[in-house]
Design a protein around this motif. Structure first.
Motif, short mmCIF file in Angstrom:
data_model
loop_
_atom_site.label_atom_id
_atom_site.label_comp_id
_atom_site.label_asym_id
_atom_site.label_seq_id
_atom_site.Cartn_x
_atom_site.Cartn_y
_atom_site.Cartn_z
N THR A 139 0.80 -1.23 0.00
CA THR A 139 0.00 0.00 0.00
C THR A 139 0.83 1.28 0.00
O THR A 139 0.32 2.33 -0.37
CB THR A 139 -0.93 0.03 1.22
N GLN A 140 2.09 1.20 0.42
CA GLN A 140 2.93 2.40 0.50
C GLN A 140 3.76 2.55 -0.77
O GLN A 140 4.24 1.57 -1.34
CB GLN A 140 3.86 2.31 1.71
N ALA A 141 3.97 3.79 -1.19
CA ALA A 141 4.71 4.05 -2.43
C ALA A 141 6.13 3.50 -2.37
O ALA A 141 6.62 2.91 -3.35
CB ALA A 141 4.73 5.55 -2.71
N LEU A 142 6.80 3.69 -1.24
CA LEU A 142 8.18 3.21 -1.12
C LEU A 142 8.24 1.69 -1.19
O LEU A 142 9.22 1.12 -1.68
CB LEU A 142 8.79 3.70 0.20
N ARG A 195 -6.12 5.40 0.02
CA ARG A 195 -6.89 5.12 1.22
C ARG A 195 -6.03 5.17 2.48
O ARG A 195 -6.56 5.16 3.60
CB ARG A 195 -7.57 3.75 1.10
N VAL A 196 -4.73 5.22 2.30
CA VAL A 196 -3.80 5.30 3.44
C VAL A 196 -3.44 6.76 3.67
O VAL A 196 -2.81 7.40 2.84
CB VAL A 196 -2.53 4.46 3.17
N ARG A 197 -3.84 7.31 4.79
CA ARG A 197 -3.60 8.72 5.13
C ARG A 197 -3.90 9.62 3.93
O ARG A 197 -3.00 10.23 3.34
CB ARG A 197 -2.16 8.93 5.62
N PRO A 198 -5.17 9.76 3.56
CA PRO A 198 -5.54 10.51 2.35
C PRO A 198 -5.19 12.00 2.42
O PRO A 198 -5.22 12.67 1.38
CB PRO A 198 -7.06 10.31 2.27
N GLU A 199 -4.85 12.52 3.58
CA GLU A 199 -4.48 13.93 3.67
C GLU A 199 -3.13 14.22 3.01
O GLU A 199 -2.78 15.37 2.76
CB GLU A 199 -4.45 14.40 5.13
N SER A 200 -2.36 13.16 2.73
CA SER A 200 -1.07 13.34 2.06
C SER A 200 -0.88 12.22 1.06
O SER A 200 -1.65 11.26 1.02
CB SER A 200 0.08 13.34 3.08
N SER A 201 0.15 12.34 0.24
CA SER A 201 0.47 11.30 -0.72
C SER A 201 1.97 11.25 -0.93
O SER A 201 2.69 12.21 -0.61
CB SER A 201 -0.24 11.54 -2.05
N THR A 202 2.43 10.13 -1.47
CA THR A 202 3.86 9.94 -1.70
C THR A 202 4.08 9.39 -3.10
O THR A 202 3.32 8.52 -3.55
CB THR A 202 4.47 8.95 -0.67
N ILE A 203 5.11 9.87 -3.77
CA ILE A 203 5.57 9.31 -5.03
C ILE A 203 6.96 8.74 -4.79
O ILE A 203 7.78 9.36 -4.09
CB ILE A 203 5.59 10.37 -6.16
N ALA A 204 7.23 7.55 -5.31
CA ALA A 204 8.51 6.89 -5.06
C ALA A 204 9.03 6.22 -6.32
O ALA A 204 8.25 5.80 -7.19
CB ALA A 204 8.36 5.85 -3.95
#
Length: 255
Positions: A139-142, A195-204
């Motif tokens: 689920t996480q970008a990293l 859906r994981v912490r929708p207040e922020s996002s990550t690109i990796a």
């Protein structure tokens, strides 16, 4: 706080060790030539290093050489420290340019672990610290960026591990996971599951050593500031360049 003054005797001992590393056996004269340290000081420091087992006298040459004990000094310097060392400057430069925090993560079992973060250098950080934070491979970008670029055998093994793990509720979702990973490879980057912490996002993106993925680097932003399309357009090129620079640094320190 003022920068503390270096301890000269320690600096000189390190200079001597580097000089001894230049050739199999070194005389006091040769060490003096390389370091410009007074010969009397060289002798005292060599005696100290000899007492600690790092240096041995070679009477037949009237000189000194390193012992195998010096290899113990590098035993803690393996893949993770090399990655952190290679990543620090490019990651900090990225945050200095874009202001958002950047993180570098390495694989650890069923997750990625953050080993370096520019949070202290970013005015837009979400957490006080993320060092040692474990991140999902699914689920996480990293995590997605790593899993997508693993070799087929390693990827299969990790997906099987995740399916069997109670911490990852993905049983029955293998097909959708593989489809998501194929999309990551096609695009060249990964985004966090919204859906994981929708207040922020990550690109990796992945970090390679030769052809093998060894880590990932990602940038996090407030979702309210940019949508995903805008973020990709703005952040992907410099993020890919940072990854390439880290790979170049790893190649320079290989072996």
């Amino acid at each position: 706080m003022p920068t503390p003054r270096p301890v000269n005797v320690v600096l000189r001992a390190l200079q001597i060790l580097r000089a001894l590393n230049r050739q199999p056996v070194s005389s006091v004269d040769a060490i003096h030539k390389h370091t410009a340290i007074p010969k009397s000081t060289i002798v005292r420091l060599l005696q100290t290093l000899e007492a600690d087992g790092l240096v041995r006298r070679a009477p037949q040459y009237g000189a000194y050489h390193l012992t195998s004990e010096v290899t113990a000094l590098t035993s803690g310097y393996h893949s993770e420290p090399r990655i952190v060392e290679a990543a620090a400057a490019p990651a900090e430069a990225l945050t200095q340019e874009l202001k958002w925090p950047v993180a570098v993560a390495v694989h650890d079992g069923d997750a990625m672990v953050v080993r370096y973060s520019t949070i202290p250098h970013s005015p837009l950080s979400f957490f006080h610290s993320t060092i040692n934070m474990r991140l999902s491979l699914v689920t996480q970008a990293l995590g997605r960026a790593f899993l997508a670029y693993c070799g087929p055998t390693e990827q299969d093994a990790l997906i099987d591990l995740l399916v069997r793990s109670s911490g990852e509720p993905i049983a029955g979702q293998e097909a959708s996971i593989r489809h998501m990973l194929a999309q990551v490879r096609e695009r060249g980057y990964a985004l966090r599951d919204p859906r994981v912490r929708p207040e922020s996002s990550t690109i990796a993106v992945p970090i390679f050593e030769e052809t093998r993925v060894v880590a990932t680097i990602g940038l996090t932003w407030f979702s309210s500031a940019l949508d995903a399309e805008q973020a990709v357009a703005r952040f992907l090129p410099p993020l890919q360049e940072a990854s390439a620079e880290i790979s170049r640094q790893l190649a320079a320190t290989a072996g």
